[in-house]
Enzyme design. Structure first.
Site, short mmCIF file in Angstrom:
data_model
loop_
_atom_site.label_atom_id
_atom_site.label_comp_id
_atom_site.label_asym_id
_atom_site.label_seq_id
_atom_site.Cartn_x
_atom_site.Cartn_y
_atom_site.Cartn_z
N MET A 22 -7.26 -11.25 -2.63
CA MET A 22 -6.64 -10.22 -3.45
C MET A 22 -6.70 -10.63 -4.92
O MET A 22 -6.17 -11.66 -5.31
CB MET A 22 -5.19 -9.98 -3.01
N MET A 23 -7.37 -9.80 -5.71
CA MET A 23 -7.55 -10.10 -7.12
C MET A 23 -6.20 -10.25 -7.81
O MET A 23 -5.28 -9.45 -7.60
CB MET A 23 -8.37 -9.00 -7.79
N GLN A 55 -14.43 -16.29 -1.58
CA GLN A 55 -15.09 -14.98 -1.54
C GLN A 55 -15.92 -14.78 -2.80
O GLN A 55 -15.42 -14.91 -3.92
CB GLN A 55 -14.11 -13.82 -1.41
N CYS A 109 -15.20 -4.00 -2.03
CA CYS A 109 -14.44 -3.61 -3.22
C CYS A 109 -15.04 -2.35 -3.84
O CYS A 109 -16.25 -2.30 -4.11
CB CYS A 109 -14.43 -4.74 -4.24
N LYS A 143 -17.22 -9.39 4.38
CA LYS A 143 -16.08 -8.47 4.45
C LYS A 143 -16.56 -7.12 3.96
O LYS A 143 -17.09 -7.00 2.85
CB LYS A 143 -14.91 -8.97 3.60
N ASN A 177 -8.81 -5.61 9.20
CA ASN A 177 -8.02 -5.64 7.98
C ASN A 177 -7.70 -4.21 7.55
O ASN A 177 -8.44 -3.29 7.86
CB ASN A 177 -8.83 -6.38 6.89
N GLY A 178 -6.58 -4.07 6.85
CA GLY A 178 -6.22 -2.76 6.31
C GLY A 178 -4.95 -2.19 6.90
O GLY A 178 -4.90 -1.91 8.09
N GLY A 179 -3.93 -2.05 6.08
CA GLY A 179 -2.71 -1.36 6.50
C GLY A 179 -1.84 -2.08 7.51
O GLY A 179 -0.93 -1.47 8.07
N GLY A 208 -3.03 -8.24 4.06
CA GLY A 208 -3.21 -8.21 2.62
C GLY A 208 -1.89 -8.07 1.90
O GLY A 208 -1.12 -9.01 1.79
#
Length: 352
Positions: free
Chosen positions: A30-31, A82, A112, A156, A228-230, A250
């Site tokens: 995560m940036m 990454q 991204c 990813k 991944n996601g939610g 995340g």
């Protein structure tokens, strides 16, 4: 048995190759969030989780300030670097450098959707160029092998871009990249919209389709698939393990980091510790960083969610938010925030 302090674990750990058992729990790249301070904190919470750096462009690794960009504490292992980029030769150089710095995995970002990333022809738009991704993976793997570096190259990605909902096209992307030597894919189970949505909206608006990740694992069982996601709760994360090799958290891991600890104990065993016990184990690391000239604010920002949803959580966040940026802020501020929060919780127990 008490939680060991971070700085007590100074010996470099052996590499952790990508095996299914290691993949059950991971924290997404995560940036602006998953820097080395964040990862050290997450390692205390979840000793078995696989951690990921923020995305770093291959050019930055090659030409930039590596001491800052590739900063890593030995306790972080297993930890993945990454990379962003779309030029196989540059990615190969960056992968070799990352592996020589000690990272256990090199992950290529194909998910991204930001405008800046698209302008550089990397991130989610690479899903439209599966052969380029395959060439990049092959180049990275060859560079690592040539230098005797036993580090996995992973990808990813999303399910597709814009309104492309073609399963066969998604599967062809996976197959093309897998043929180049990639054995592990982290699937952010949404499409990426390259126009009209912000990066934040791209994490929330496109519908989640976990069934595609599940189906991929069924049809390509030889591949390691992490979803991944939610994923926001322990029950949700656990359900994904029925169908895939792992769940990658995340925003939930960042905003409610204690969830990582609960998952690690539930899935790998061990003693469930209190938030206070875990945070106080971070003290040696914090004080060592302050002694090196790191400002407390750079560490404290990653701690704000520790008491999310708990009585006294707002006071904890307020003390750290208002004080960590001040000159001379040190561990005593964290101890004050923690003691204040614990007093709220003690009062609740007394009232009961």
């Amino acid at each position: 048995m008490s939680q060991p302090s971070v700085t007590a674990q100074t010996a470099k750990k052996p590499r952790h190759p990508c095996v299914p058992g290691d993949l059950r729990l991971s924290v997404a790249p995560m940036m602006d969030w998953t820097d080395t301070h964040c990862r050290v904190f997450h390692r205390l919470l979840a000793p078995h989780a696989r951690l990921y750096t923020e995305m770093v462009h291959a050019n930055a690794v090659i030409h930039g300030d590596r001491a800052r960009l590739l900063a890593m504490d030995p306790v972080e292992h297993p930890v993945a670097l990454q990379l962003g980029g779309s030029e196989p030769e540059l990615l190969a150089q960056a992968a070799r450098i990352g592996a020589e710095y000690g990272f256990d995995e090199i992950n290529l970002n194909c998910g991204c959707p930001s405008d800046r990333v698209q302008a550089g022809r990397f991130g989610a738009c690479l899903m439209r160029e599966p052969q380029l991704v395959a060439d990049s993976v092959a180049a990275m793997a060859a560079a690592l092998e040539q230098h005797g570096l036993d580090v996995s190259v992973t990808v990813k990605c999303r399910l597709g871009v814009d309104d492309d909902h073609d399963w066969d096209r998604f599967l062809a992307f996976i197959d093309t990249v897998a043929a180049a030597g990639c054995r592990m894919f982290v699937i952010h189970a949404r499409n990426a919209w390259l126009k009209g949505l912000s990066p934040k909206e791209n994490r929330e608006v496109p519908p989640l389709r976990y069934d595609w990740a599940y189906r991929l694992k069924q049809e390509r069982n030889q591949l390691q698939i992490v979803v991944n996601g939610g994923i926001a709760t322990q029950d949700e994360a656990t359900q994904h393990l029925v169908h895939t090799d792992g769940a990658m958290l995340g925003r939930a891991a960042y905003h409610d980091p204690y969830l990582l600890h609960r998952l690690d104990v539930a899935w790998f065993g061990g003693e469930l510790k209190t938030r206070g016990e875990l945070l106080r184990a971070l003290r040696p690391y914090v004080e060592s960083q302050l002694a090196r000239g790191v400002y407390l604010k750079h560490i404290a920002k990653h701690l704000l969610g520790l008491f999310a949803g708990e009585r006294g959580g707002r006071a904890f966040r307020q003390v750290l938010s208002e004080g960590a940026h001040k000159p001379g802020a040190d561990w005593s501020l964290i101890e004050h925030a923690l003691s204040l929060t614990e007093s709220f919780q003690d009062a609740r127990v007394d009232a009961a």
